[in-house]
Design a protein around this motif. Structure first.
Motif, mmCIF file in Angstrom:
data_model
loop_
_atom_site.group_PDB
_atom_site.id
_atom_site.type_symbol
_atom_site.label_atom_id
_atom_site.label_comp_id
_atom_site.label_asym_id
_atom_site.label_seq_id
_atom_site.Cartn_x
_atom_site.Cartn_y
_atom_site.Cartn_z
ATOM 1 N N ALA A 66 0.886 -1.289 -0.097
ATOM 2 C CA ALA A 66 0.109 0.000 0.088
ATOM 3 C C ALA A 66 0.901 1.283 0.037
ATOM 4 C CB ALA A 66 -0.941 -0.067 1.118
ATOM 5 N N PRO A 67 1.497 1.633 -1.114
ATOM 6 C CA PRO A 67 2.299 2.730 -1.119
ATOM 7 C C PRO A 67 1.628 4.121 -0.995
ATOM 8 C CG PRO A 67 2.953 1.199 -3.029
ATOM 9 C CD PRO A 67 1.504 0.921 -2.524
ATOM 10 N N GLY A 68 2.132 4.874 -0.089
ATOM 11 C CA GLY A 68 1.613 6.197 0.415
ATOM 12 C C GLY A 68 0.725 5.927 1.610
ATOM 13 N N ILE A 69 0.465 4.676 2.064
ATOM 14 C CA ILE A 69 -0.038 4.362 3.201
ATOM 15 C C ILE A 69 0.894 3.894 4.206
ATOM 16 C CG2 ILE A 69 -1.906 3.276 4.252
ATOM 17 C CD1 ILE A 69 -3.511 3.461 1.611
ATOM 18 N N ALA A 70 1.105 2.560 3.836
ATOM 19 C CA ALA A 70 2.228 1.591 4.761
ATOM 20 C C ALA A 70 3.633 1.804 4.337
ATOM 21 C CB ALA A 70 1.770 0.102 4.608
ATOM 22 N N SER A 71 4.019 2.353 3.185
ATOM 23 C CA SER A 71 5.438 2.455 2.752
ATOM 24 C C SER A 71 5.400 3.940 1.906
ATOM 25 C CB SER A 71 5.803 1.328 1.876
ATOM 26 O OG SER A 71 4.942 1.264 0.622
ATOM 27 N N GLY A 84 1.491 4.945 12.493
ATOM 28 C CA GLY A 84 1.802 3.404 12.739
ATOM 29 C C GLY A 84 2.354 2.562 11.584
ATOM 30 N N SER A 85 2.582 3.229 10.384
ATOM 31 C CA SER A 85 3.357 2.638 9.513
ATOM 32 C C SER A 85 4.831 2.555 9.905
ATOM 33 C CB SER A 85 3.230 3.340 8.119
ATOM 34 O OG SER A 85 3.614 4.492 8.141
ATOM 35 N N MET A 86 5.826 2.174 9.061
ATOM 36 C CA MET A 86 7.274 2.097 9.033
ATOM 37 C C MET A 86 7.498 2.692 7.908
ATOM 38 S SD MET A 86 10.530 0.428 8.294
ATOM 39 C CE MET A 86 9.986 0.017 6.832
ATOM 40 N N ASN A 87 8.208 4.236 8.057
ATOM 41 C CA ASN A 87 8.492 4.963 7.036
ATOM 42 C C ASN A 87 9.863 4.356 6.267
ATOM 43 O OD1 ASN A 87 10.188 7.399 5.670
ATOM 44 N ND2 ASN A 87 7.856 7.945 6.133
ATOM 45 N N HIS A 88 10.908 4.130 7.109
ATOM 46 C CA HIS A 88 12.055 3.785 6.343
ATOM 47 C C HIS A 88 13.106 2.950 7.392
ATOM 48 C CE1 HIS A 88 13.697 7.725 7.525
ATOM 49 N NE2 HIS A 88 14.830 7.059 7.370
ATOM 50 N N VAL A 89 13.915 2.175 6.916
ATOM 51 C CA VAL A 89 14.984 1.691 8.022
ATOM 52 C C VAL A 89 16.243 2.260 7.428
ATOM 53 C CG1 VAL A 89 16.168 -0.538 8.597
ATOM 54 C CG2 VAL A 89 13.729 -0.570 8.107
#
Length: 176
Positions: A66-71, A84-89
């Motif tokens: 779900a790009p723009g939501i979860a990534s 609540g999403s993980m933006n980046h590592v």
């Protein structure tokens, strides 16, 4: 309570074989543990250095990306993700290796964005085209085969009390 670091960060992939190839061959992270889950899924762990790990779950029936939501949809133009999403590592790397690692990613066919090493500073834009005394982190951004945004980050100076100078923002809530 006092933690001593991150044991592992668990993410979800679309294809475990493709993910293993990317993290072991492109990023050079050894695969050190694999688990077959009772529901038909898998959970694999990669050594990302410093005693830390990045892990992936895979399920045959996982929901779609779900790009723009979860990534992140498109860094740096559209980097917001949902609460609540993980933006980046971000993985720690030595500063003197950033250009070499960036070049190796490009040679491996990985899209690196933007087309330069990013110098993070305290200017109004938050970045500088040139490295200078105020740059505190230098970064290379890219995505893995699952669309997960990753960063190679090199901290360039020690942080002190002067680096904490902004009040935390509050969400604006509608009156009931």
């Amino acid at each position: 309570m006092r933690t001593t670091g991150i044991n592992h960060l668990a993410l979800v992939c679309r294809d475990m074989e493709e993910t293993v190839r990317f993290y072991t061959e492109v990023l050079g992270m050894p695969l050190f543990k694999t688990v077959a889950l009772p529901d038909g899924g898998q959970h694999f762990f990669f050594d990302c250095g410093g005693g830390d790990a990045v892990a992936f779950f895979w399920w045959p029936d996982a929901p779609a990306a779900a790009p723009g939501i979860a990534s992140v949809r498109d860094f740096p133009r559209d980097a917001k993700t949902a609460v609540g999403s993980m933006n980046h590592v971000a993985f720690n790397v030595p500063e003197d290796k950033l250009d070499e690692y960036r070049r190796r990613l490009v040679e491996a066919g990985v899209k690196v964005s933007p087309d330069m090493v990013v110098n993070h500073d305290d200017s109004p834009m938050g970045v500088s085209a040139e490295k200078h005394e105020g740059v505190f982190v230098r970064s290379v951004y890219f995505t893995d085969p699952n669309g997960i945004m990753l960063e190679l980050a090199a901290t360039t100076r020690a942080f002190g009390p002067e680096d904490v100078r902004h009040a935390p923002a509050r969400a604006v809530r509608a009156e009931a």
